[in-house]
Design an enzyme around this catalytic site. Sequence first.
Site, mmCIF file in Angstrom:
data_model
loop_
_atom_site.group_PDB
_atom_site.id
_atom_site.type_symbol
_atom_site.label_atom_id
_atom_site.label_comp_id
_atom_site.label_asym_id
_atom_site.label_seq_id
_atom_site.Cartn_x
_atom_site.Cartn_y
_atom_site.Cartn_z
ATOM 1 N N ASP A 306 0.671 -1.359 -0.258
ATOM 2 C CA ASP A 306 -0.067 -0.003 -0.138
ATOM 3 C C ASP A 306 0.707 1.572 -0.193
ATOM 4 O OD1 ASP A 306 -1.871 1.593 0.199
ATOM 5 O OD2 ASP A 306 -2.934 1.337 2.656
ATOM 6 N N ARG A 307 1.216 1.255 -0.943
ATOM 7 C CA ARG A 307 2.688 2.440 -0.986
ATOM 8 C C ARG A 307 1.881 3.785 -1.061
ATOM 9 N NH1 ARG A 307 5.767 6.514 -1.473
ATOM 10 N NH2 ARG A 307 7.739 6.535 -1.296
ATOM 11 N N LYS A 308 0.610 4.190 -1.966
ATOM 12 C CA LYS A 308 0.159 5.472 -2.931
ATOM 13 C C LYS A 308 1.342 6.313 -3.177
ATOM 14 C CE LYS A 308 -3.189 5.049 1.226
ATOM 15 N NZ LYS A 308 -3.388 3.806 1.634
ATOM 16 N N PHE A 309 1.799 5.707 -4.630
ATOM 17 C CA PHE A 309 2.751 5.890 -5.097
ATOM 18 C C PHE A 309 2.033 7.659 -5.365
ATOM 19 C CE2 PHE A 309 3.810 2.134 -6.030
ATOM 20 C CZ PHE A 309 5.377 1.886 -5.258
ATOM 21 N N THR A 335 -0.495 0.467 -4.943
ATOM 22 C CA THR A 335 -1.795 1.518 -4.536
ATOM 23 C C THR A 335 -1.198 3.059 -5.407
ATOM 24 O OG1 THR A 335 -1.263 2.301 -2.083
ATOM 25 C CG2 THR A 335 -3.217 0.824 -3.040
#
Length: 475
Positions: A306-309, A335
Amino acid sequence: MKSFEEKLKNFAKELFEANAIKFGEYKTKIGVMTPVYCDLRVIVSYPKLMDTLADLLIVKVEKMNVELLCGVPYTALPIATAVSLKLLKPMVMRRKEAKDYGTKKLIEGIFTAGQTCLIVEDVVTSGSSILETAKDLNGVGIKCTDAIVLLNREQGGEHFLMKNGIKMHSLLTLTQMVGYLREFGCVDDAVVEQVKSYLANTQIDEVSLNETITKDRLGLSFLDRAKYAKNPVSQELFKIMSSKQTTLCVAADLTNSTDILNLAERVGPHICALKTHIDIVEDFHPNMLGPLQEIANRHNFILFEDRKFCDIGKTVEYQYSKGGGCISSWANLVTAHSLLGKGVLDAIKGSEGLQKRGVFLLAETSAAGSLITESYVKSTLEMAEEYSDLVAGIVCQSPLFLKNPGLIQLTPGVRIDIKKDDLGQQYNSPASIVLERGADIAVVGRGITLAKDPEVAAAAYKKLLWDAYLQRIKE
């Protein structure tokens, strides 16, 4: 004075010169390769071309007995507007998804039940978008028996619409378009034959199409939806969910690598995915990744970072494929935000690492006070459609994309015992998250990680979520 056909021929040439008609190798929204791509969205940047298009459409529209116009969202909206202004005929607008605030209307504008409405569309392949629009208009009492389109791709859409009670009128067919462009020397005979062969071999499957139109994604089984998924990870997820009878994703938001491995081992039989935040692991070492992958393979679940780039493309490329975490080498899912545009997805798509990869785009959040707007949500969904081979699904709190069964809705914020925490996280019950909010995969974190026995808790969540899913597809 030029005849209608002469005007139509010149219009076809102008479309080509505006780069609205392109020839080469392109992938369509439904995942099929095509030698011709129609990007009619560019017309809005050419006022004279838009004016000509409206005049050509009016020649056909004036012969019809219609009281309202409605453009299929979103590309056909400016086309319908141009025709409406010239004819002084009122418009109504259909939203792709109803607002969750204010009037919550799906159809905007002034109308009365029983009025007839002409649906306006840019390009028709299957006709499904027109039928979806007609369904929503019919739902508020507006009658829809006709549709007018700029370009009929001749792949079965006209016949399919007729079988569903809508007569389609088109300015141009794809065969006409290519023929006119050949006359002007814009394409050669090889292109004409290539398009002809393509049309002969890519007619729509009416049986499958009927299924998706009569039932939105919430009424379809995961195995049925796997057929429509363009991303390989979403295809695999649908199959895992079906075979293991689980829609549970556990958020392993733990700071110790041994704790994460132990949790993965215990909850593995009950989950379809394990979500991590590898950057919070205090004792992280790449040596933990091998055992984590082995556990995932043995228990048949997907590893999900769940890195949320959310950065410029080159930075995202490094964050994804370099550094100690080297996410692209072990996590099949990540993500990302759409805030910085397509460069984020291009970077993930082009980076080294696992061949099978997918992205969940963040459209809504479970955090109180979020600054996400309706416009942001709309743009995120459009980006997901454009990158359907990479985007596995959408992170959201409501059923946003009912007519795209190949995408997966991932919804965080699920917990049985409490409604919110002291940092703004809001929780929903397993049943409400599936039946009311449309979740396909539900993310549970502290409800399992803080439980006395995480395995027992995971099994309980799994059953509650699966029972809700079974209830949903039966309704």
